[in-house]
Design a protein around this motif. Structure first.
Motif, short mmCIF file in Angstrom:
data_model
loop_
_atom_site.label_atom_id
_atom_site.label_comp_id
_atom_site.label_asym_id
_atom_site.label_seq_id
_atom_site.Cartn_x
_atom_site.Cartn_y
_atom_site.Cartn_z
N VAL A 29 0.85 -1.19 0.00
CA VAL A 29 0.00 0.00 0.00
C VAL A 29 0.89 1.24 0.00
O VAL A 29 1.77 1.38 0.87
N PRO A 30 0.71 2.15 -0.96
CA PRO A 30 1.54 3.36 -0.99
C PRO A 30 1.47 4.12 0.34
O PRO A 30 0.40 4.24 0.93
N LYS A 31 2.61 4.61 0.79
CA LYS A 31 2.66 5.29 2.08
C LYS A 31 2.11 6.70 2.03
O LYS A 31 1.78 7.30 3.05
N GLU A 32 1.99 7.26 0.85
CA GLU A 32 1.44 8.60 0.70
C GLU A 32 0.82 8.75 -0.69
O GLU A 32 1.08 7.95 -1.59
N GLY A 33 -0.02 9.76 -0.82
CA GLY A 33 -0.65 10.03 -2.10
C GLY A 33 -1.90 9.19 -2.32
O GLY A 33 -2.22 8.29 -1.54
N PRO A 34 -2.62 9.47 -3.40
CA PRO A 34 -3.86 8.75 -3.67
C PRO A 34 -3.61 7.31 -4.08
O PRO A 34 -2.58 6.99 -4.65
N PHE A 35 -4.57 6.44 -3.79
CA PHE A 35 -4.48 5.06 -4.22
C PHE A 35 -5.89 4.47 -4.29
O PHE A 35 -6.80 4.91 -3.60
N ILE A 36 -6.04 3.46 -5.13
CA ILE A 36 -7.32 2.80 -5.35
C ILE A 36 -7.18 1.34 -4.94
O ILE A 36 -6.33 0.61 -5.47
N VAL A 37 -7.97 0.90 -3.98
CA VAL A 37 -7.98 -0.49 -3.56
C VAL A 37 -9.07 -1.22 -4.35
O VAL A 37 -10.23 -0.78 -4.36
N ALA A 38 -8.71 -2.32 -5.00
CA ALA A 38 -9.66 -3.06 -5.84
C ALA A 38 -9.70 -4.53 -5.39
O ALA A 38 -8.87 -5.33 -5.81
N PRO A 39 -10.65 -4.88 -4.51
CA PRO A 39 -10.75 -6.27 -4.05
C PRO A 39 -11.80 -7.07 -4.83
O PRO A 39 -12.69 -6.51 -5.47
N ASN A 40 -11.70 -8.39 -4.73
CA ASN A 40 -12.83 -9.23 -5.07
C ASN A 40 -13.88 -9.06 -3.97
O ASN A 40 -13.64 -8.43 -2.95
N HIS A 41 -15.07 -9.60 -4.18
CA HIS A 41 -16.17 -9.31 -3.25
C HIS A 41 -16.97 -10.58 -2.97
O HIS A 41 -17.70 -11.07 -3.83
N LEU A 42 -16.83 -11.09 -1.74
CA LEU A 42 -17.48 -12.33 -1.34
C LEU A 42 -18.49 -12.16 -0.21
O LEU A 42 -19.34 -13.02 -0.02
N SER A 43 -18.37 -11.08 0.55
CA SER A 43 -19.15 -10.95 1.77
C SER A 43 -19.56 -9.51 2.02
O SER A 43 -18.85 -8.57 1.64
N PHE A 44 -20.70 -9.34 2.69
CA PHE A 44 -21.12 -8.02 3.15
C PHE A 44 -20.05 -7.37 4.00
O PHE A 44 -19.93 -6.14 4.03
N LEU A 45 -19.24 -8.17 4.68
CA LEU A 45 -18.24 -7.64 5.61
C LEU A 45 -16.93 -7.24 4.94
O LEU A 45 -16.04 -6.72 5.62
N ASP A 46 -16.79 -7.46 3.64
CA ASP A 46 -15.50 -7.20 2.98
C ASP A 46 -15.02 -5.77 3.16
O ASP A 46 -13.83 -5.52 3.42
N SER A 47 -15.92 -4.80 3.01
CA SER A 47 -15.51 -3.39 3.13
C SER A 47 -15.00 -3.10 4.53
O SER A 47 -13.97 -2.42 4.72
N VAL A 48 -15.71 -3.59 5.54
CA VAL A 48 -15.29 -3.38 6.93
C VAL A 48 -13.93 -3.99 7.17
O VAL A 48 -13.05 -3.39 7.82
N ILE A 49 -13.71 -5.19 6.63
CA ILE A 49 -12.44 -5.88 6.80
C ILE A 49 -11.30 -5.09 6.18
O ILE A 49 -10.26 -4.85 6.81
N VAL A 50 -11.48 -4.67 4.93
CA VAL A 50 -10.43 -3.92 4.24
C VAL A 50 -10.18 -2.58 4.94
O VAL A 50 -9.02 -2.19 5.16
N GLN A 51 -11.23 -1.88 5.31
CA GLN A 51 -11.07 -0.59 5.98
C GLN A 51 -10.35 -0.74 7.31
O GLN A 51 -9.55 0.12 7.71
N ALA A 52 -10.60 -1.84 8.01
CA ALA A 52 -9.98 -2.03 9.32
C ALA A 52 -8.52 -2.48 9.23
O ALA A 52 -7.68 -2.05 10.03
#
Length: 222
Positions: A29-52
């Motif tokens: 993950v870049p330490k600074e500047g903009p970045f786009i995270v692009a995951p696969n999607h299997l669960s309602f909880l995926d966003s919470v997991i990635v954000q955490a």
């Protein structure tokens, strides 16, 4: 420490203690500047997991009703999703989706991170579906690096058509960032398609999923 950090760290601790996930590649993950995270999607909880679990904040779309539900539960949901940087969007409405992409664009232009599921909605059968080109549009318009993510086993945390969450081990693999030439908004659909396909190829390597050549057409907007 701000409320955002408190909630993110608390959620990270809860996930780590109950699920004991395997997390690989956070150094990508870049330490600074903009970045786009692009995951696969299997669960309602995926966003919470990635954000955490990500080392930097990541803003994802979230259904607008998470911000408008009334009562104590509604206020709690709104506080949580606002704190973790989620972006309300009316699912299934084209105009709202276009505005949501513009909102993500504003976040990137301010040097922050956003998350977007190229599949559009979660896979209910475990297949990795063809990517929609919104992620390609963002990558080409901004030049922000795209960080592919492979989530493995998150579907077991909350199986399809279940409302309960069961702590289970899962794996999150973060791939090396993908860089694409910044063209601004003036680029072609074939260019967006090419970029999106390269992103999906990287996700497939990380997740190990069998792929589908079709778009995911879930009956319910998630």
């Amino acid at each position: 420490m701000e409320a955002f950090d408190v909630i993110r760290w608390t959620t990270r601790g809860l996930i780590s203690s109950t699920c004991r996930p395997t997390v690989i590649g956070l150094e990508n993950v870049p330490k600074e500047g903009p970045f786009i995270v692009a995951p696969n999607h299997l669960s309602f909880l995926d966003s919470v997991i990635v954000q955490a679990l990500m080392p930097r904040p990541v803003g994802f779309f979230a259904k607008a009703e998470y911000f408008t539900t009334k009562g104590f539960k509604g206020r709690a949901m709104k506080a949580f999703f606002q704190a973790v940087g989620s972006i309300p969007v009316e699912r299934g409405e084209q105009a709202a989706s276009v505005q949501a992409l513009k909102t993500l664009l504003d976040i990137l232009e301010n040097g922050r991170g956003i998350g977007i599921y190229p599949e559009g909605t979660r896979s209910r059968d475990g297949l990795l579906y063809r990517g929609r080109t919104g992620v390609g549009w963002l990558a080409l318009t901004t030049g922000a690096p795209v960080v592919p993510v492979g989530l493995i086993g998150t579907d077991k945390l909350q199986p399809v058509d279940r409302n309960t969450v069961r702590p289970q081990h899962f794996t999150m693999k973060v791939g090396e960032p993908l860089y694409f030439e910044k063209t601004g908004p003036d680029h072609s659909l074939p260019a967006r398609r090419e970029v999106t396909d390269k992103i999906m190829d990287a996700i497939a390597v990380l997740s190990g999923q069998e792929r589908s050549t079709s778009y995911n057409q879930s009956k319910s907007a998630e």
